[in-house]
Design a protein around this motif. Structure first.
Motif, PDB file in Angstrom:
ATOM      1  N   THR A  18       0.827  -1.210   0.000  1.00  0.00           N
ATOM      2  CA  THR A  18       0.000   0.000   0.000  1.00  0.00           C
ATOM      3  C   THR A  18       0.861   1.260   0.000  1.00  0.00           C
ATOM      4  OG1 THR A  18      -1.951  -0.979   1.024  1.00  0.00           O
ATOM      5  CG2 THR A  18      -1.557   1.322   1.500  1.00  0.00           C
ATOM      6  N   TYR A  45       3.717   1.679  -1.327  1.00  0.00           N
ATOM      7  CA  TYR A  45       4.238   1.902  -2.688  1.00  0.00           C
ATOM      8  C   TYR A  45       3.149   2.531  -3.565  1.00  0.00           C
ATOM      9  CZ  TYR A  45       5.806   0.944  -7.442  1.00  0.00           C
ATOM     10  OH  TYR A  45       6.120   1.063  -8.773  1.00  0.00           O
ATOM     11  N   TYR A  46       1.903   2.094  -3.365  1.00  0.00           N
ATOM     12  CA  TYR A  46       0.818   2.673  -4.170  1.00  0.00           C
ATOM     13  C   TYR A  46       0.585   4.145  -3.801  1.00  0.00           C
ATOM     14  CZ  TYR A  46       0.064  -2.206  -5.371  1.00  0.00           C
ATOM     15  OH  TYR A  46       0.241  -3.492  -5.801  1.00  0.00           O
ATOM     16  N   ILE A  58       3.120   6.039  -5.819  1.00  0.00           N
ATOM     17  CA  ILE A  58       2.804   6.239  -7.248  1.00  0.00           C
ATOM     18  C   ILE A  58       1.958   7.502  -7.414  1.00  0.00           C
ATOM     19  CG2 ILE A  58       1.502   5.287  -9.210  1.00  0.00           C
ATOM     20  CD1 ILE A  58       2.376   2.506  -8.270  1.00  0.00           C
ATOM     21  N   SER A  59       0.963   7.623  -6.568  1.00  0.00           N
ATOM     22  CA  SER A  59       0.088   8.788  -6.660  1.00  0.00           C
ATOM     23  C   SER A  59       0.833  10.062  -6.230  1.00  0.00           C
ATOM     24  CB  SER A  59      -1.132   8.524  -5.767  1.00  0.00           C
ATOM     25  OG  SER A  59      -2.088   9.472  -5.996  1.00  0.00           O
ATOM     26  N   GLY A 115      -2.328   5.069  -8.766  1.00  0.00           N
ATOM     27  CA  GLY A 115      -2.004   4.605  -7.408  1.00  0.00           C
ATOM     28  C   GLY A 115      -3.271   4.205  -6.656  1.00  0.00           C
ATOM     29  N   TYR A 145      -4.507   0.843  -8.070  1.00  0.00           N
ATOM     30  CA  TYR A 145      -3.749  -0.270  -7.465  1.00  0.00           C
ATOM     31  C   TYR A 145      -4.233  -0.539  -6.040  1.00  0.00           C
ATOM     32  CZ  TYR A 145      -0.165  -0.528 -11.142  1.00  0.00           C
ATOM     33  OH  TYR A 145       0.499  -0.712 -12.316  1.00  0.00           O
ATOM     34  N   GLU A 146      -4.535   0.516  -5.303  1.00  0.00           N
ATOM     35  CA  GLU A 146      -4.967   0.344  -3.919  1.00  0.00           C
ATOM     36  C   GLU A 146      -6.350  -0.315  -3.860  1.00  0.00           C
ATOM     37  OE1 GLU A 146      -3.464   0.268  -1.320  1.00  0.00           O
ATOM     38  OE2 GLU A 146      -4.838   0.618   0.322  1.00  0.00           O
ATOM     39  N   LEU A 172      -5.734  -3.872  -4.436  1.00  0.00           N
ATOM     40  CA  LEU A 172      -5.100  -4.557  -3.300  1.00  0.00           C
ATOM     41  C   LEU A 172      -6.099  -4.802  -2.167  1.00  0.00           C
ATOM     42  CD1 LEU A 172      -2.391  -5.648  -2.166  1.00  0.00           C
ATOM     43  CD2 LEU A 172      -2.044  -3.418  -1.120  1.00  0.00           C
ATOM     44  N   ALA A 191      -5.313  -3.856 -11.959  1.00  0.00           N
ATOM     45  CA  ALA A 191      -5.416  -2.392 -12.098  1.00  0.00           C
ATOM     46  C   ALA A 191      -4.599  -1.947 -13.297  1.00  0.00           C
ATOM     47  CB  ALA A 191      -4.900  -1.715 -10.832  1.00  0.00           C
TER      48      ALA A 191
END
Ligand code: F1P
Length: 348
Positions: free
Chosen positions: A49, A51-52, A55-56, A219, A222-223, A226, A238
């Motif tokens: 999480t 890491y996501y 990304i954002s 991001g 992806y979250e 997850l 995603a």
């Protein structure tokens, strides 16, 4: 039964108020740290999480400040430094971790600081954690500590922290005002958010999930993926929305729910993607603002007329609650997902 996950999701608007107040109260110290170092490049890093969030955060920091920024998984900072660290540049790393205990982020900070490759600022919930103690500087938000294994409120609060730093560093008063209004905006749509999450989350006819988001919203996509995977083990993926058309769309069947986190900047393309997905019998749910032109099967109107980046965390309670309500239908405990612990510590 009330679970930790549910109460941690529900109290997010109040915790966002605390985060806003804490970062604004300490803005001079935080800005001095960044400005005195004068980074050429900013890297946001974490695991899972966190890491996501990175990304954002990297997308928003670059967009607002004009400073080159990217997200790197923590392991790559020490396992492949030549590939991910630019040469001869002053690099600032934001090391993100709810626990401050995840082994890769600690190893990364240790490696970067010992070899004088970067200055590191930790963002975490635990003042006594190894990450907080060893980083050059740390921003600790104790109100984001959670009892559930899955990260929910900690995701939105850590992301909000990076957004506030981006707004402060760029001197963008309008963006900071938008962020300040988020708790009130989230409370105003909470009932609709929860009702729709319950309808789709408890519908076990959906067997697989796809989350689409552009740029900073990737991001979040992806979250969303997850949360669904961790809490319910449903197959979830995603993608960047336009990339999804280049092959992955071929997996869609009538038991897929595609959740589109809308970006105002590409609404015309997204409206076309809705039709593409419906043509192959997928169901589309769009989360965003001003969605009249979207032919989606379900819509969640965030009622937030603001920049894509500022409104992004408003989508999260919905994504989290969809996974939470699916655990209800499946009789699973969302606080304790299969095969997972709060902190991942690697051997070796
Ligand atoms: C990161 C993380 C979580 C994941 C799981 C294990 O934790 O990978 O994203 O959901 O609970 O830990 P942290 O470094 O942010 O504490």
């Amino acid at each position: 039964m009330t679970t930790y996950t549910y109460s941690e999701i529900s109290k997010q608007p109040e915790t966002w108020e605390k985060t806003y107040a804490q970062i604004l109260d300490n803005k001079d110290e935080i800005l001095n740290k960044i400005k005195n170092f004068g980074p050429d490049e900013v890297i946001f890093s974490g695991c899972g999480t966190s890491y996501y969030i990175s990304i954002s955060a990297a997308y928003t920091f670059a967009e607002l400040t004009g400073v080159s920024s990217k997200a790197v998984p923590a392991s790559e900072l020490f396992l492949a430094p030549n590939a991910v660290l630019p040469q001869n540049k002053k690099i600032l790393v934001f090391a993100i971790s709810r626990s401050g205990t995840t082994s890769e982020i600690i190893k990364a900070v240790d490696f970067l600081q010992k070899n004088q490759l970067a200055e590191c600022i930790a963002l975490t919930g635990y003042p006594e954690s190894q990450l907080a103690k060893t980083s050059n500087y740390s921003i600790v938000l104790p109100h984001i500590q959670e009892k559930s294994v899955v990260m929910t409120g900690s995701f939105t609060n850590l992301l909000l922290t990076t957004q506030l730093i981006s707004g402060l560093f760029s001197g963008n008063a309008n963006y900071l005002e938008e962020l300040k209004s988020l708790p009130e905006k989230a409370k105003a749509i909470w009932n609709e958010t929860e009702q729709l999450a319950k309808i789709v989350g408890e519908n076990l006819d959906y067997k697989a999930f796809v989350y689409l988001g552009l740029g900073g919203n990737l991001g979040l996509a992806y979250e969303g993926m997850l949360k669904m995977k961790e809490m319910t083990q449903a197959p979830s993926e995603a993608y960047n929305p336009l990339e999804f058309r280049h092959g992955p769309i071929s997996i869609v069947t009538n038991d897929f729910l595609v959740v589109q986190i809308a970006s105002h900047s590409i609404s015309k393309f997204e409206q076309a993607i809705v039709k593409d997905i419906q043509r192959v019998n997928g169901t589309v749910l769009t989360v965003g603002n001003e969605l009249d032109q979207y032919a989606s099967d379900y819509k969640l109107d965030l009622k937030a007329n603001m920049t894509d980046s500022a409104k992004s965390i408003l989508s999260l309670p919905f994504l989290q609650l969809c996974a939470y309500y699916r655990t209800h239908a499946l009789n699973l405990n969302p606080d304790q997902p299969r095969n997972l612990n709060q902190v991942v510590v690697l051997e070796g």
